[in-house]
Design a protein around this motif. Structure first.
Motif, PDB file in Angstrom:
ATOM      1  N   LEU A 230     -15.588  -4.679  -8.949  1.00  0.00           N
ATOM      2  CA  LEU A 230     -15.663  -3.898  -7.715  1.00  0.00           C
ATOM      3  C   LEU A 230     -15.618  -4.800  -6.493  1.00  0.00           C
ATOM      4  CD1 LEU A 230     -16.146  -1.268  -6.138  1.00  0.00           C
ATOM      5  CD2 LEU A 230     -18.608  -1.638  -6.473  1.00  0.00           C
ATOM      6  N   TRP A 231     -16.321  -5.922  -6.552  1.00  0.00           N
ATOM      7  CA  TRP A 231     -16.360  -6.812  -5.390  1.00  0.00           C
ATOM      8  C   TRP A 231     -14.986  -7.421  -5.113  1.00  0.00           C
ATOM      9  CZ3 TRP A 231     -20.097  -5.711  -2.500  1.00  0.00           C
ATOM     10  CH2 TRP A 231     -21.364  -5.399  -3.004  1.00  0.00           C
ATOM     11  N   GLY A 232     -14.255  -7.745  -6.165  1.00  0.00           N
ATOM     12  CA  GLY A 232     -12.904  -8.266  -5.966  1.00  0.00           C
ATOM     13  C   GLY A 232     -11.996  -7.241  -5.306  1.00  0.00           C
ATOM     14  N   HIS A 233     -12.140  -5.985  -5.710  1.00  0.00           N
ATOM     15  CA  HIS A 233     -11.343  -4.915  -5.109  1.00  0.00           C
ATOM     16  C   HIS A 233     -11.703  -4.722  -3.641  1.00  0.00           C
ATOM     17  CE1 HIS A 233     -10.587  -2.913  -9.304  1.00  0.00           C
ATOM     18  NE2 HIS A 233     -10.056  -4.115  -9.192  1.00  0.00           N
ATOM     19  N   LEU A 234     -13.003  -4.680  -3.346  1.00  0.00           N
ATOM     20  CA  LEU A 234     -13.438  -4.475  -1.967  1.00  0.00           C
ATOM     21  C   LEU A 234     -13.044  -5.647  -1.073  1.00  0.00           C
ATOM     22  CD1 LEU A 234     -16.995  -2.940  -2.545  1.00  0.00           C
ATOM     23  CD2 LEU A 234     -14.938  -1.761  -1.740  1.00  0.00           C
ATOM     24  N   GLY A 235     -13.149  -6.873  -1.603  1.00  0.00           N
ATOM     25  CA  GLY A 235     -12.761  -8.032  -0.813  1.00  0.00           C
ATOM     26  C   GLY A 235     -11.292  -8.027  -0.478  1.00  0.00           C
ATOM     27  N   GLY A 236     -10.446  -7.702  -1.464  1.00  0.00           N
ATOM     28  CA  GLY A 236      -9.012  -7.614  -1.195  1.00  0.00           C
ATOM     29  C   GLY A 236      -8.678  -6.509  -0.219  1.00  0.00           C
ATOM     30  N   LEU A 237      -9.322  -5.350  -0.371  1.00  0.00           N
ATOM     31  CA  LEU A 237      -9.089  -4.226   0.530  1.00  0.00           C
ATOM     32  C   LEU A 237      -9.445  -4.592   1.969  1.00  0.00           C
ATOM     33  CD1 LEU A 237      -8.467  -1.186   0.960  1.00  0.00           C
ATOM     34  CD2 LEU A 237     -10.867  -0.733   0.416  1.00  0.00           C
ATOM     35  N   ALA A 238     -10.589  -5.237   2.156  1.00  0.00           N
ATOM     36  CA  ALA A 238     -11.028  -5.589   3.512  1.00  0.00           C
ATOM     37  C   ALA A 238     -10.085  -6.590   4.164  1.00  0.00           C
ATOM     38  CB  ALA A 238     -12.451  -6.147   3.462  1.00  0.00           C
ATOM     39  N   THR A 239      -9.732  -7.652   3.438  1.00  0.00           N
ATOM     40  CA  THR A 239      -8.900  -8.687   4.048  1.00  0.00           C
ATOM     41  C   THR A 239      -7.473  -8.198   4.300  1.00  0.00           C
ATOM     42  OG1 THR A 239      -8.587  -9.555   1.798  1.00  0.00           O
ATOM     43  CG2 THR A 239     -10.192 -10.670   3.197  1.00  0.00           C
ATOM     44  N   GLY A 240      -6.912  -7.421   3.374  1.00  0.00           N
ATOM     45  CA  GLY A 240      -5.573  -6.884   3.594  1.00  0.00           C
ATOM     46  C   GLY A 240      -5.516  -5.942   4.771  1.00  0.00           C
ATOM     47  N   THR A 241      -6.554  -5.113   4.914  1.00  0.00           N
ATOM     48  CA  THR A 241      -6.609  -4.177   6.035  1.00  0.00           C
ATOM     49  C   THR A 241      -6.724  -4.916   7.360  1.00  0.00           C
ATOM     50  OG1 THR A 241      -7.692  -2.520   4.628  1.00  0.00           O
ATOM     51  CG2 THR A 241      -7.883  -2.237   7.014  1.00  0.00           C
ATOM     52  N   ILE A 242      -7.626  -5.875   7.433  1.00  0.00           N
ATOM     53  CA  ILE A 242      -7.842  -6.602   8.686  1.00  0.00           C
ATOM     54  C   ILE A 242      -6.611  -7.426   9.068  1.00  0.00           C
ATOM     55  CG2 ILE A 242      -9.236  -8.386   9.799  1.00  0.00           C
ATOM     56  CD1 ILE A 242     -11.582  -7.429   8.025  1.00  0.00           C
ATOM     57  N   ALA A 243      -6.006  -8.097   8.078  1.00  0.00           N
ATOM     58  CA  ALA A 243      -4.833  -8.920   8.368  1.00  0.00           C
ATOM     59  C   ALA A 243      -3.671  -8.072   8.887  1.00  0.00           C
ATOM     60  CB  ALA A 243      -4.408  -9.682   7.115  1.00  0.00           C
ATOM     61  N   THR A 244      -3.447  -6.918   8.271  1.00  0.00           N
ATOM     62  CA  THR A 244      -2.349  -6.058   8.711  1.00  0.00           C
ATOM     63  C   THR A 244      -2.639  -5.458  10.076  1.00  0.00           C
ATOM     64  OG1 THR A 244      -1.928  -5.521   6.395  1.00  0.00           O
ATOM     65  CG2 THR A 244      -0.853  -4.148   8.032  1.00  0.00           C
ATOM     66  N   ALA A 245      -3.894  -5.109  10.344  1.00  0.00           N
ATOM     67  CA  ALA A 245      -4.257  -4.630  11.676  1.00  0.00           C
ATOM     68  C   ALA A 245      -4.006  -5.717  12.722  1.00  0.00           C
ATOM     69  CB  ALA A 245      -5.721  -4.201  11.689  1.00  0.00           C
ATOM     70  N   GLY A 246      -4.238  -6.966  12.326  1.00  0.00           N
ATOM     71  CA  GLY A 246      -3.955  -8.070  13.239  1.00  0.00           C
ATOM     72  C   GLY A 246      -2.482  -8.187  13.578  1.00  0.00           C
ATOM     73  N   ILE A 247      -1.623  -7.823  12.639  1.00  0.00           N
ATOM     74  CA  ILE A 247      -0.177  -7.868  12.878  1.00  0.00           C
ATOM     75  C   ILE A 247       0.278  -6.689  13.725  1.00  0.00           C
ATOM     76  CG2 ILE A 247       2.092  -7.768  11.775  1.00  0.00           C
ATOM     77  CD1 ILE A 247       0.808  -9.086   9.317  1.00  0.00           C
ATOM     78  N   LEU A 248      -0.214  -5.496  13.418  1.00  0.00           N
ATOM     79  CA  LEU A 248       0.342  -4.283  13.995  1.00  0.00           C
ATOM     80  C   LEU A 248      -0.378  -3.772  15.246  1.00  0.00           C
ATOM     81  CD1 LEU A 248       1.157  -2.222  10.768  1.00  0.00           C
ATOM     82  CD2 LEU A 248       2.639  -3.736  12.077  1.00  0.00           C
TER      83      LEU A 248
END
Length: 290
Positions: A230-248
């Motif tokens: 679960l922690w691996g899933h949540l960590g990936g979800l958080a970082t992918g979301t934040i990184a893409t928000a930084g782009i867009l």
């Protein structure tokens, strides 16, 4: 008696007599050198010039949208995951019990081993899978999510978001998973793509409800079934979301005036997320080694 003027020949093939011509530039052209147009027919040079004068269509992230998008990076990532799985299966002599292989034991994310200097595990674990079903589920999700994400973000930024999501999943598992746990799989990166697609839908002003429901269902499965990180899933979800928000979104919030400055801000946002993730990995690794 005036001599008869020579018959016109194709401007690209002087040995070919022709009665046809380009309706744009007027040069005589043979049928091979003409292309149908809305009005009349144009020579190949005029067609190329017209294509060059058309401004490229760009995605929400500023990447040039290809007329026939081919997700080469997504295919390459799938191929890499399959190749690593094939190596582990061959080493273990078993398709189902490939986790017994030497490569698997060297790369799976075991927190104390990372803390003692085996840092390759935080990256390598993202390309390992427990058996063919685990691989098939993750690769299907990567194929579905990766194609559109790659097209919108562009190949370079797509790779960056994928890798930072993979590392974000490893960072969360390293810091929060049980000490003697073994974590492996591309799920952290794929959850990052879930987050990326949600941000993309918001940027395009489309409803993200279906994506949010899909994320919620997958997180519920992560909680319900044993052996899922679960922690691996949540960590990936958080970082992918934040990184893409930084782009867009961040370039717009900072009022970037040019496309180049917007791209620079986007890359700086990805870099900032990556730095935070790496700091967490190092700190958690040191803590696990104590």
């Amino acid at each position: 008696m005036n001599p008869q003027p020579p018959a016109p020949t194709c401007y690209r093939h002087p040995d070919r007599v022709t009665g046809l011509g380009c309706t744009r530039c007027g040069r005589p052209s043979c049928p091979e050198c003409l292309r149908p147009a809305v009005v009349g027919q144009h020579c190949v040079d005029c067609v190329q010039q017209a294509d060059a004068d058309v401004r490229p269509v760009r995605t929400a992230a500023g990447a040039v949208a290809p007329t026939r998008p081919t997700p080469f990076v997504t295919y390459a990532l799938i191929a890499l995951n399959v190749a690593v799985y094939a190596i582990t299966a061959a080493q273990a002599g078993s398709i189902a019990d490939n986790d017994r292989s030497r490569l698997f034991r060297d790369w799976d994310l075991v927190p104390p081993l990372v803390g003692h200097g085996e840092w390759i595990r935080v990256l390598g674990a993202g390309f390992l899978h427990f058996g063919p079903l685990h691989l098939a589920i993750n690769m299907f999700a990567l194929y579905i999510l990766g194609r559109d994400t790659e097209m919108v973000l562009g190949r370079a930024r797509y790779v960056a978001v994928y890798l930072v999501s993979l590392l974000g999943g490893s960072a969360a598992a390293l810091a929060l998973a049980p000490a003697l746990s073994s974590t492996a799989g591309a799920s952290g990166a794929i959850y990052g793509l879930f987050g990326a697609m949600t941000v993309i839908l918001l940027r395009l002003r489309q409803s993200p409800v279906q994506m949010l429901v899909l994320i919620a269902v997958n997180l519920l499965i992560s909680v319900s079934l044993p052996g899922i990180s679960l922690w691996g899933h949540l960590g990936g979800l958080a970082t992918g979301t934040i990184a893409t928000a930084g782009i867009l979104f961040v370039p717009e919030w900072l009022r970037a005036k040019t496309r180049e400055s917007a791209r620079t801000i986007g890359w700086l946002a990805i870099g900032a997320v990556a730095v935070v993730v790496l700091v967490i990995i190092v700190a958690a690794g040191v803590q696990r080694a104590l």
